[in-house]
Design an enzyme around this catalytic site. Sequence first.
Site, PDB file in Angstrom:
ATOM      1  N   HIS A  37       0.831  -1.209   0.000  1.00 44.15           N
ATOM      2  CA  HIS A  37       0.000   0.000   0.000  1.00 44.15           C
ATOM      3  C   HIS A  37       0.867   1.261   0.000  1.00 44.15           C
ATOM      4  O   HIS A  37       0.573   2.231  -0.703  1.00 44.15           O
ATOM      5  CB  HIS A  37      -0.893   0.033   1.247  1.00 44.15           C
ATOM      6  CG  HIS A  37      -1.891  -1.081   1.328  1.00 44.15           C
ATOM      7  ND1 HIS A  37      -1.830  -2.040   2.302  1.00 44.15           N
ATOM      8  CD2 HIS A  37      -2.972  -1.382   0.563  1.00 44.15           C
ATOM      9  CE1 HIS A  37      -2.835  -2.878   2.147  1.00 44.15           C
ATOM     10  NE2 HIS A  37      -3.545  -2.506   1.087  1.00 44.15           N
ATOM     11  N   GLN A  61     -18.113  -6.532  -2.102  1.00 41.29           N
ATOM     12  CA  GLN A  61     -17.192  -7.361  -2.882  1.00 41.29           C
ATOM     13  C   GLN A  61     -16.858  -8.670  -2.197  1.00 41.29           C
ATOM     14  O   GLN A  61     -16.046  -9.446  -2.701  1.00 41.29           O
ATOM     15  CB  GLN A  61     -15.913  -6.596  -3.222  1.00 41.29           C
ATOM     16  CG  GLN A  61     -14.997  -6.285  -2.049  1.00 41.29           C
ATOM     17  CD  GLN A  61     -13.873  -5.338  -2.442  1.00 41.29           C
ATOM     18  OE1 GLN A  61     -14.099  -4.161  -2.726  1.00 41.29           O
ATOM     19  NE2 GLN A  61     -12.646  -5.856  -2.467  1.00 41.29           N
ATOM     20  N   GLN A 153      -8.298  -6.882 -11.176  1.00 41.05           N
ATOM     21  CA  GLN A 153      -9.020  -5.722 -10.662  1.00 41.05           C
ATOM     22  C   GLN A 153      -8.599  -4.448 -11.395  1.00 41.05           C
ATOM     23  O   GLN A 153      -9.448  -3.633 -11.793  1.00 41.05           O
ATOM     24  CB  GLN A 153      -8.759  -5.580  -9.167  1.00 41.05           C
ATOM     25  CG  GLN A 153      -9.302  -4.297  -8.561  1.00 41.05           C
ATOM     26  CD  GLN A 153      -9.014  -4.204  -7.084  1.00 41.05           C
ATOM     27  OE1 GLN A 153      -9.741  -4.760  -6.275  1.00 41.05           O
ATOM     28  NE2 GLN A 153      -7.937  -3.516  -6.723  1.00 41.05           N
TER      29      GLN A 153
END
Length: 291
Positions: A37, A61, A153
Amino acid sequence: MKLLETIEAVHNYVNTARRLGRSIGLVPTMGYLHAGHLSLVRKAREQNDVVIMSIFVNPTQFGPEEDFSRYPRDLERDQELAAGAEVDAIFAPPVAEMYPEGYATYVQVEGLTEVLCGASRPGHFRGVTTVVSKLFNIVQPDRAYFGQKDYQQAQVIKRMVRDLNFPVEIITVPIVREADGLAMSSRNKYLTPEQRRSALALYRALNLGAGIIKSGERRAAAVRKAMETEITAQPQTRIDYIAVSDADTLQPLEEIAGRVLLALAVWVGNTRLIDNLILEVKDDVAHYDEK
């Protein structure tokens, strides 16, 4: 660093930044931050005046049998890490702020979402594209940052942005790995020491597949078989899928050529892990492609 918990607070923050002529980068996350991240934050910090991180464990999700309730959460820890990485603001809304009572609108990308993770997690990408489209509308960033570990994604979001004309540039950042090669993931904390050792087979299998392709093998089935053997040799592993696919369409290949995605999803104990590598195969020569 600001902590923003409502959509109105984000709008006020963004409007102030815009009045000052500042560019905005968005780093969407589900929290429990790790170095992967923070690599997104570093890239956003390089390219924008203001960096906003969202921390939201998105219920739409997760399937009914998935780990929404136990997904790791530690906002105080995340705030410390984000502040250290020079994030300017965190948007951490409660679920009711994003999905108020009566919520009934969803975003669905077709074609890219029925394969790979989409085949085994029905509805997952509908939840992803819905929440990301909401974040784009709330934050109105110039750029948004996603990791290559979630390659499918990122491809789905790029298609959504193109098809729905979002004025957002999507930046994909390379996978960050532990020293032994395991792709960083918030779910790694679920692994026991034995499972952690077994999980190293994912990256070994990807490199094995890449090595076979580099040596001249062009039959996708042979590459998949070698990767499968590497994974199943380890205890507590169960393969969800191993794919040799076109890196752009995500469709499975029979003969390997062009930009190729080697991707896998493997259960290690009760934890589902994903990883991938991209290869460029051109003029019968293969090399890694991190784009």
